[in-house]
Design a protein around this motif. Structure first.
Motif, PDB file in Angstrom:
ATOM      1  N   MET A   1       0.840  -1.201   0.000  1.00 51.51           N
ATOM      2  CA  MET A   1       0.000   0.000   0.000  1.00 51.51           C
ATOM      3  C   MET A   1       0.872   1.247   0.000  1.00 51.51           C
ATOM      4  O   MET A   1       2.048   1.192   0.337  1.00 51.51           O
ATOM      5  CB  MET A   1      -0.934  -0.006   1.228  1.00 51.51           C
ATOM      6  N   LYS A   2       0.288   2.369  -0.348  1.00 50.72           N
ATOM      7  CA  LYS A   2       1.017   3.635  -0.333  1.00 50.72           C
ATOM      8  C   LYS A   2       1.157   4.134   1.105  1.00 50.72           C
ATOM      9  O   LYS A   2       0.239   4.044   1.897  1.00 50.72           O
ATOM     10  CB  LYS A   2       0.238   4.681  -1.139  1.00 50.72           C
ATOM     11  N   CYS A   3       2.317   4.703   1.399  1.00 48.65           N
ATOM     12  CA  CYS A   3       2.568   5.205   2.739  1.00 48.65           C
ATOM     13  C   CYS A   3       1.697   6.432   3.028  1.00 48.65           C
ATOM     14  O   CYS A   3       1.588   7.339   2.201  1.00 48.65           O
ATOM     15  CB  CYS A   3       4.039   5.565   2.875  1.00 48.65           C
ATOM     16  N   LEU A   4       1.079   6.440   4.225  1.00 46.67           N
ATOM     17  CA  LEU A   4       0.197   7.553   4.594  1.00 46.67           C
ATOM     18  C   LEU A   4       0.981   8.759   5.114  1.00 46.67           C
ATOM     19  O   LEU A   4       0.466   9.873   5.159  1.00 46.67           O
ATOM     20  CB  LEU A   4      -0.775   7.114   5.691  1.00 46.67           C
ATOM     21  N   ILE A   5       2.219   8.533   5.507  1.00 39.49           N
ATOM     22  CA  ILE A   5       3.006   9.609   6.113  1.00 39.49           C
ATOM     23  C   ILE A   5       3.680  10.459   5.025  1.00 39.49           C
ATOM     24  O   ILE A   5       3.483  11.664   4.949  1.00 39.49           O
ATOM     25  CB  ILE A   5       4.051   9.036   7.087  1.00 39.49           C
ATOM     26  N   CYS A   6       4.478   9.824   4.179  1.00 38.83           N
ATOM     27  CA  CYS A   6       5.226  10.606   3.187  1.00 38.83           C
ATOM     28  C   CYS A   6       4.485  10.666   1.852  1.00 38.83           C
ATOM     29  O   CYS A   6       4.804  11.490   1.003  1.00 38.83           O
ATOM     30  CB  CYS A   6       6.627  10.021   3.006  1.00 38.83           C
ATOM     31  N   LYS A   7       3.508   9.760   1.675  1.00 35.36           N
ATOM     32  CA  LYS A   7       2.672   9.730   0.472  1.00 35.36           C
ATOM     33  C   LYS A   7       3.450   9.440  -0.808  1.00 35.36           C
ATOM     34  O   LYS A   7       2.949   9.640  -1.905  1.00 35.36           O
ATOM     35  CB  LYS A   7       1.881  11.045   0.327  1.00 35.36           C
ATOM     36  N   HIS A   8       4.686   8.993  -0.679  1.00 37.72           N
ATOM     37  CA  HIS A   8       5.487   8.655  -1.856  1.00 37.72           C
ATOM     38  C   HIS A   8       5.919   7.194  -1.840  1.00 37.72           C
ATOM     39  O   HIS A   8       5.917   6.537  -2.875  1.00 37.72           O
ATOM     40  CB  HIS A   8       6.731   9.551  -1.946  1.00 37.72           C
ATOM     41  N   GLY A   9       6.302   6.716  -0.663  1.00 42.94           N
ATOM     42  CA  GLY A   9       6.840   5.363  -0.575  1.00 42.94           C
ATOM     43  C   GLY A   9       5.764   4.306  -0.692  1.00 42.94           C
ATOM     44  O   GLY A   9       4.573   4.564  -0.540  1.00 42.94           O
ATOM     45  N   GLU A  10       6.228   3.087  -0.970  1.00 40.18           N
ATOM     46  CA  GLU A  10       5.367   1.915  -0.950  1.00 40.18           C
ATOM     47  C   GLU A  10       5.774   1.091   0.263  1.00 40.18           C
ATOM     48  O   GLU A  10       6.960   0.971   0.569  1.00 40.18           O
ATOM     49  CB  GLU A  10       5.572   1.073  -2.216  1.00 40.18           C
ATOM     50  N   THR A  11       4.794   0.503   0.944  1.00 47.56           N
ATOM     51  CA  THR A  11       5.150  -0.304   2.106  1.00 47.56           C
ATOM     52  C   THR A  11       5.487  -1.722   1.669  1.00 47.56           C
ATOM     53  O   THR A  11       4.881  -2.266   0.746  1.00 47.56           O
ATOM     54  CB  THR A  11       4.009  -0.338   3.137  1.00 47.56           C
ATOM     55  N   GLN A  12       6.467  -2.298   2.342  1.00 43.36           N
ATOM     56  CA  GLN A  12       6.916  -3.663   2.077  1.00 43.36           C
ATOM     57  C   GLN A  12       6.695  -4.487   3.328  1.00 43.36           C
ATOM     58  O   GLN A  12       6.815  -3.975   4.442  1.00 43.36           O
ATOM     59  CB  GLN A  12       8.421  -3.682   1.749  1.00 43.36           C
ATOM     60  N   GLN A  13       6.412  -5.785   3.135  1.00 39.30           N
ATOM     61  CA  GLN A  13       6.261  -6.675   4.283  1.00 39.30           C
ATOM     62  C   GLN A  13       7.607  -6.824   4.982  1.00 39.30           C
ATOM     63  O   GLN A  13       8.611  -7.081   4.337  1.00 39.30           O
ATOM     64  CB  GLN A  13       5.757  -8.042   3.806  1.00 39.30           C
ATOM     65  N   GLY A  14       7.601  -6.603   6.270  1.00 40.96           N
ATOM     66  CA  GLY A  14       8.843  -6.742   7.022  1.00 40.96           C
ATOM     67  C   GLY A  14       8.538  -6.968   8.490  1.00 40.96           C
ATOM     68  O   GLY A  14       7.452  -7.420   8.840  1.00 40.96           O
ATOM     69  N   PHE A  15       9.517  -6.654   9.319  1.00 40.67           N
ATOM     70  CA  PHE A  15       9.353  -6.864  10.755  1.00 40.67           C
ATOM     71  C   PHE A  15       9.751  -5.605  11.505  1.00 40.67           C
ATOM     72  O   PHE A  15      10.566  -4.821  11.042  1.00 40.67           O
ATOM     73  CB  PHE A  15      10.221  -8.035  11.242  1.00 40.67           C
ATOM     74  N   THR A  16       9.158  -5.423  12.676  1.00 39.62           N
ATOM     75  CA  THR A  16       9.505  -4.287  13.498  1.00 39.62           C
ATOM     76  C   THR A  16       9.536  -4.719  14.953  1.00 39.62           C
ATOM     77  O   THR A  16       9.192  -5.847  15.297  1.00 39.62           O
ATOM     78  CB  THR A  16       8.496  -3.129  13.291  1.00 39.62           C
ATOM     79  N   THR A  17       9.974  -3.821  15.800  1.00 33.69           N
ATOM     80  CA  THR A  17       9.992  -4.060  17.239  1.00 33.69           C
ATOM     81  C   THR A  17       8.972  -3.125  17.873  1.00 33.69           C
ATOM     82  O   THR A  17       8.963  -1.930  17.595  1.00 33.69           O
ATOM     83  CB  THR A  17      11.395  -3.776  17.812  1.00 33.69           C
ATOM     84  N   VAL A  18       8.083  -3.687  18.677  1.00 28.68           N
ATOM     85  CA  VAL A  18       7.045  -2.878  19.325  1.00 28.68           C
ATOM     86  C   VAL A  18       7.339  -2.813  20.823  1.00 28.68           C
ATOM     87  O   VAL A  18       7.555  -3.832  21.462  1.00 28.68           O
ATOM     88  CB  VAL A  18       5.645  -3.477  19.082  1.00 28.68           C
ATOM     89  N   THR A  19       7.365  -1.599  21.363  1.00 27.08           N
ATOM     90  CA  THR A  19       7.604  -1.403  22.791  1.00 27.08           C
ATOM     91  C   THR A  19       6.338  -0.874  23.443  1.00 27.08           C
ATOM     92  O   THR A  19       5.755   0.107  22.979  1.00 27.08           O
ATOM     93  CB  THR A  19       8.758  -0.400  23.000  1.00 27.08           C
ATOM     94  N   LEU A  20       5.887  -1.539  24.493  1.00 27.47           N
ATOM     95  CA  LEU A  20       4.724  -1.075  25.253  1.00 27.47           C
ATOM     96  C   LEU A  20       5.198  -0.639  26.631  1.00 27.47           C
ATOM     97  O   LEU A  20       5.999  -1.320  27.258  1.00 27.47           O
ATOM     98  CB  LEU A  20       3.705  -2.208  25.425  1.00 27.47           C
ATOM     99  N   GLU A  21       4.690   0.486  27.100  1.00 28.96           N
ATOM    100  CA  GLU A  21       5.015   0.919  28.452  1.00 28.96           C
ATOM    101  C   GLU A  21       3.726   1.131  29.213  1.00 28.96           C
ATOM    102  O   GLU A  21       2.817   1.822  28.749  1.00 28.96           O
ATOM    103  CB  GLU A  21       5.839   2.195  28.407  1.00 28.96           C
ATOM    104  N   LYS A  22       3.626   0.482  30.364  1.00 26.00           N
ATOM    105  CA  LYS A  22       2.399   0.527  31.138  1.00 26.00           C
ATOM    106  C   LYS A  22       2.727   0.461  32.607  1.00 26.00           C
ATOM    107  O   LYS A  22       3.490  -0.416  33.032  1.00 26.00           O
ATOM    108  CB  LYS A  22       1.519  -0.692  30.782  1.00 26.00           C
ATOM    109  N   ASN A  23       2.214   1.365  33.393  1.00 23.68           N
ATOM    110  CA  ASN A  23       2.373   1.334  34.853  1.00 23.68           C
ATOM    111  C   ASN A  23       3.812   1.055  35.273  1.00 23.68           C
ATOM    112  O   ASN A  23       4.062   0.275  36.177  1.00 23.68           O
ATOM    113  CB  ASN A  23       1.454   0.266  35.459  1.00 23.68           C
TER     114      ASN A  23
END
Ligand code: ZN
Length: 76
Positions: A1-23
Protein backbone atom coordinates in the motif's frame (compact mmCIF):
# COMPACT_ATOMS: atom_id res chain seq x y z
CA UNK A 1 0.00 0.00 0.00
CA UNK A 2 1.02 3.64 -0.33
CA UNK A 3 2.57 5.21 2.74
CA UNK A 4 0.20 7.55 4.59
CA UNK A 5 3.01 9.61 6.11
CA UNK A 6 5.23 10.61 3.19
CA UNK A 7 2.67 9.73 0.47
CA UNK A 8 5.49 8.66 -1.86
CA UNK A 9 6.84 5.36 -0.57
CA UNK A 10 5.37 1.91 -0.95
CA UNK A 11 5.15 -0.30 2.11
CA UNK A 12 6.92 -3.66 2.08
CA UNK A 13 6.26 -6.67 4.28
CA UNK A 14 8.84 -6.74 7.02
CA UNK A 15 9.35 -6.86 10.76
CA UNK A 16 9.50 -4.29 13.50
CA UNK A 17 9.99 -4.06 17.24
CA UNK A 18 7.05 -2.88 19.32
CA UNK A 19 7.60 -1.40 22.79
CA UNK A 20 4.72 -1.07 25.25
CA UNK A 21 5.02 0.92 28.45
CA UNK A 22 2.40 0.53 31.14
CA UNK A 23 2.37 1.33 34.85
CA UNK A 24 6.17 1.46 34.96
CA UNK A 25 6.57 -1.82 33.09
CA UNK A 26 8.29 -2.04 29.72
CA UNK A 27 7.45 -4.87 27.35
CA UNK A 28 9.29 -5.30 24.08
CA UNK A 29 8.07 -7.57 21.28
CA UNK A 30 10.64 -8.38 18.63
CA UNK A 31 9.99 -9.61 15.10
CA UNK A 32 6.46 -8.25 14.87
CA UNK A 33 5.14 -8.50 11.30
CA UNK A 34 4.69 -5.01 9.86
CA UNK A 35 4.48 -3.09 6.63
CA UNK A 36 7.50 -0.81 6.37
CA UNK A 37 7.67 2.21 4.05
CA UNK A 38 10.59 1.95 1.63
CA UNK A 39 10.88 5.73 1.56
CA UNK A 40 10.52 7.15 5.09
CA UNK A 41 10.67 3.95 7.15
CA UNK A 42 7.24 4.40 8.76
CA UNK A 43 5.97 1.11 10.17
CA UNK A 44 2.39 -0.10 10.03
CA UNK A 45 1.34 -2.93 12.32
CA UNK A 46 -1.98 -4.60 11.51
CA UNK A 47 -4.69 -3.65 14.02
CA UNK A 48 -5.40 -7.29 14.97
CA UNK A 49 -1.71 -7.73 15.79
CA UNK A 50 -1.44 -4.53 17.83
CA UNK A 51 -4.55 -5.39 19.86
CA UNK A 52 -3.11 -8.86 20.46
CA UNK A 53 0.13 -7.26 21.69
CA UNK A 54 -1.82 -4.96 24.02
CA UNK A 55 -3.65 -7.95 25.48
CA UNK A 56 -0.40 -9.87 26.02
CA UNK A 57 1.17 -6.76 27.50
CA UNK A 58 -1.61 -6.41 30.04
CA UNK A 59 -1.15 -10.04 31.13
CA UNK A 60 2.57 -9.49 31.56
CA UNK A 61 2.03 -6.28 33.55
CA UNK A 62 -0.42 -8.14 35.81
CA UNK A 63 2.35 -10.56 36.70
CA UNK A 64 4.38 -7.61 38.00
CA UNK A 65 7.20 -7.89 35.45
CA UNK A 66 9.15 -4.65 35.04
CA UNK A 67 11.00 -5.42 31.82
CA UNK A 68 10.09 -8.20 29.41
CA UNK A 69 11.61 -8.78 26.00
CA UNK A 70 10.11 -11.53 23.88
CA UNK A 71 9.77 -12.75 20.34
CA UNK A 72 6.39 -12.10 18.82
CA UNK A 73 4.57 -15.32 18.00
CA UNK A 74 1.21 -15.30 16.34
CA UNK A 75 -1.59 -16.88 18.33
CA UNK A 76 -2.85 -18.52 15.15
ZN1 ZN B 1 6.63 6.77 3.89
Amino acid sequence: MKCLICKHGETQQGFTTVTLEKNGSTIVFKHVPAHVCDNCGEQYVDSHISSELLKKGQEIVKNGVEVDIREYKSAA
